[in-house]
Write an enzyme that holds these catalytic residues in place. Sequence first.
Site, PDB file in Angstrom:
ATOM      1  N   CYS A  65       0.879  -1.177   0.000  1.00  0.00           N
ATOM      2  CA  CYS A  65       0.000   0.000   0.000  1.00  0.00           C
ATOM      3  C   CYS A  65       0.913   1.223   0.000  1.00  0.00           C
ATOM      4  O   CYS A  65       2.076   1.120  -0.414  1.00  0.00           O
ATOM      5  CB  CYS A  65      -1.006  -0.029   1.154  1.00  0.00           C
ATOM      6  SG  CYS A  65      -0.323   0.087   2.811  1.00  0.00           S
ATOM      7  N   GLY A  66       0.429   2.358   0.436  1.00  0.00           N
ATOM      8  CA  GLY A  66       1.274   3.550   0.405  1.00  0.00           C
ATOM      9  C   GLY A  66       2.500   3.401   1.292  1.00  0.00           C
ATOM     10  O   GLY A  66       3.629   3.669   0.885  1.00  0.00           O
ATOM     11  N   THR A  67       2.257   2.940   2.526  1.00  0.00           N
ATOM     12  CA  THR A  67       3.355   2.752   3.481  1.00  0.00           C
ATOM     13  C   THR A  67       3.647   1.289   3.782  1.00  0.00           C
ATOM     14  O   THR A  67       4.687   0.988   4.376  1.00  0.00           O
ATOM     15  CB  THR A  67       2.988   3.416   4.824  1.00  0.00           C
ATOM     16  OG1 THR A  67       1.771   2.797   5.298  1.00  0.00           O
ATOM     17  CG2 THR A  67       2.799   4.909   4.674  1.00  0.00           C
ATOM     18  N   GLY A  68       2.719   0.402   3.478  1.00  0.00           N
ATOM     19  CA  GLY A  68       2.816  -1.007   3.880  1.00  0.00           C
ATOM     20  C   GLY A  68       2.183  -1.249   5.241  1.00  0.00           C
ATOM     21  O   GLY A  68       1.953  -2.391   5.642  1.00  0.00           O
ATOM     22  N   VAL A  69       1.876  -0.178   5.958  1.00  0.00           N
ATOM     23  CA  VAL A  69       1.375  -0.325   7.335  1.00  0.00           C
ATOM     24  C   VAL A  69      -0.081  -0.785   7.350  1.00  0.00           C
ATOM     25  O   VAL A  69      -0.412  -1.813   7.953  1.00  0.00           O
ATOM     26  CB  VAL A  69       1.535   0.996   8.126  1.00  0.00           C
ATOM     27  CG1 VAL A  69       0.868   0.882   9.491  1.00  0.00           C
ATOM     28  CG2 VAL A  69       3.013   1.338   8.285  1.00  0.00           C
ATOM     29  N   GLY A  70      -0.959  -0.048   6.690  1.00  0.00           N
ATOM     30  CA  GLY A  70      -2.386  -0.367   6.776  1.00  0.00           C
ATOM     31  C   GLY A  70      -2.703  -1.767   6.277  1.00  0.00           C
ATOM     32  O   GLY A  70      -3.425  -2.532   6.933  1.00  0.00           O
ATOM     33  N   HIS A  98      13.306 -15.749  11.688  1.00  0.00           N
ATOM     34  CA  HIS A  98      13.055 -15.711  13.137  1.00  0.00           C
ATOM     35  C   HIS A  98      11.589 -15.529  13.524  1.00  0.00           C
ATOM     36  O   HIS A  98      11.203 -15.930  14.610  1.00  0.00           O
ATOM     37  CB  HIS A  98      13.872 -14.575  13.773  1.00  0.00           C
ATOM     38  CG  HIS A  98      15.332 -14.910  13.894  1.00  0.00           C
ATOM     39  ND1 HIS A  98      16.203 -14.172  14.665  1.00  0.00           N
ATOM     40  CD2 HIS A  98      16.070 -15.903  13.339  1.00  0.00           C
ATOM     41  CE1 HIS A  98      17.427 -14.690  14.575  1.00  0.00           C
ATOM     42  NE2 HIS A  98      17.373 -15.739  13.761  1.00  0.00           N
ATOM     43  N   ASN A  99      10.806 -14.906  12.645  1.00  0.00           N
ATOM     44  CA  ASN A  99       9.402 -14.635  13.010  1.00  0.00           C
ATOM     45  C   ASN A  99       8.400 -15.453  12.197  1.00  0.00           C
ATOM     46  O   ASN A  99       7.197 -15.327  12.386  1.00  0.00           O
ATOM     47  CB  ASN A  99       9.075 -13.137  12.841  1.00  0.00           C
ATOM     48  CG  ASN A  99      10.132 -12.238  13.453  1.00  0.00           C
ATOM     49  OD1 ASN A  99      10.767 -11.444  12.756  1.00  0.00           O
ATOM     50  ND2 ASN A  99      10.360 -12.366  14.748  1.00  0.00           N
ATOM     51  N   ARG A 132      14.327 -22.324  18.810  1.00  0.00           N
ATOM     52  CA  ARG A 132      13.901 -21.329  19.805  1.00  0.00           C
ATOM     53  C   ARG A 132      12.963 -20.295  19.193  1.00  0.00           C
ATOM     54  O   ARG A 132      12.128 -19.722  19.890  1.00  0.00           O
ATOM     55  CB  ARG A 132      15.112 -20.651  20.448  1.00  0.00           C
ATOM     56  CG  ARG A 132      15.934 -19.781  19.522  1.00  0.00           C
ATOM     57  CD  ARG A 132      17.160 -19.239  20.244  1.00  0.00           C
ATOM     58  NE  ARG A 132      17.878 -18.257  19.452  1.00  0.00           N
ATOM     59  CZ  ARG A 132      18.737 -18.539  18.479  1.00  0.00           C
ATOM     60  NH1 ARG A 132      18.976 -19.821  18.164  1.00  0.00           N
ATOM     61  NH2 ARG A 132      19.364 -17.593  17.816  1.00  0.00           N
ATOM     62  N   ARG A 136       8.948 -18.951  20.237  1.00  0.00           N
ATOM     63  CA  ARG A 136       8.498 -17.558  20.366  1.00  0.00           C
ATOM     64  C   ARG A 136       7.282 -17.285  19.471  1.00  0.00           C
ATOM     65  O   ARG A 136       6.365 -16.561  19.861  1.00  0.00           O
ATOM     66  CB  ARG A 136       9.660 -16.616  20.023  1.00  0.00           C
ATOM     67  CG  ARG A 136      10.748 -16.692  21.076  1.00  0.00           C
ATOM     68  CD  ARG A 136      12.057 -16.116  20.625  1.00  0.00           C
ATOM     69  NE  ARG A 136      13.090 -16.369  21.622  1.00  0.00           N
ATOM     70  CZ  ARG A 136      14.388 -16.321  21.375  1.00  0.00           C
ATOM     71  NH1 ARG A 136      14.835 -16.020  20.182  1.00  0.00           N
ATOM     72  NH2 ARG A 136      15.256 -16.584  22.335  1.00  0.00           N
TER      73      ARG A 136
HETATM   74  C1  RB5 Z   1      -3.852   5.551   0.828  1.00  0.00           C
HETATM   75  O1  RB5 Z   1      -3.898   6.907   0.656  1.00  0.00           O
HETATM   76  C2  RB5 Z   1      -2.947   5.189   2.007  1.00  0.00           C
HETATM   77  O2  RB5 Z   1      -3.509   5.614   3.197  1.00  0.00           O
HETATM   78  C3  RB5 Z   1      -2.674   3.695   2.047  1.00  0.00           C
HETATM   79  O3  RB5 Z   1      -2.122   3.285   0.845  1.00  0.00           O
HETATM   80  C4  RB5 Z   1      -1.717   3.190   3.106  1.00  0.00           C
HETATM   81  O4  RB5 Z   1      -0.536   3.931   3.114  1.00  0.00           O
HETATM   82  C5  RB5 Z   1      -2.256   2.975   4.440  1.00  0.00           C
HETATM   83  O5  RB5 Z   1      -1.576   2.462   5.348  1.00  0.00           O
END
Ligand code: RB5
Length: 150
Positions: A65-70, A98-99, A132, A136
């Site tokens: 996604c934009g950051t990979g976070v969402g 490891h994960n 190990r 975990r």
């Molecule tokens: C989209 O604008 C953006 O929020 C999405 O791609 C992502 O970065 C969310 O984590």
Amino acid sequence: MKIGIGCDHAAFSMKEEIRAYLTAKGHEVTDYGTYSEARCDYPVYGEKVALAVKNGEVERGVLICGTGVGISLAANKVQGIRAAVCSEPYTAQMAVRHNHAQIIAFGARVIGIDMAKMITDAFLEASCEGGRHAKRVELIREIEARFRTE
Ligand code: RB5
């Protein structure tokens, strides 16, 4: 290897490039969308790829996604799924070793396509070390089980 790939609108073009890259390397890639740059919601695609991994349709997943976070947060809500956000190959490799991550995630607005390819390669070439580390990972599973409500 059977690989599932998914993204939102922010990462459509990077997803297309990574899909072609993996296909050219001989992987069997299933594309779970999105299929255009039309605005969409990243949790939809995080869940699709996570379910494909969980159900055994694919062995590993790649989410962008934009950051990979969402998109990774969404994937991690599927029981048993471990999706790791990475912006360099070392973390991608260790996330498997490891994960025991089955899914890698990265941000199309954070890294360039060459780094994305290197991260994907490091992730796919790595194997779970067990021992190990398995203990975990089992502790993570236990947390998940304690908070399961369904
Ligand atoms: C989209 O604008 C953006 O929020 C999405 O791609 C992502 O970065 C969310 O984590």
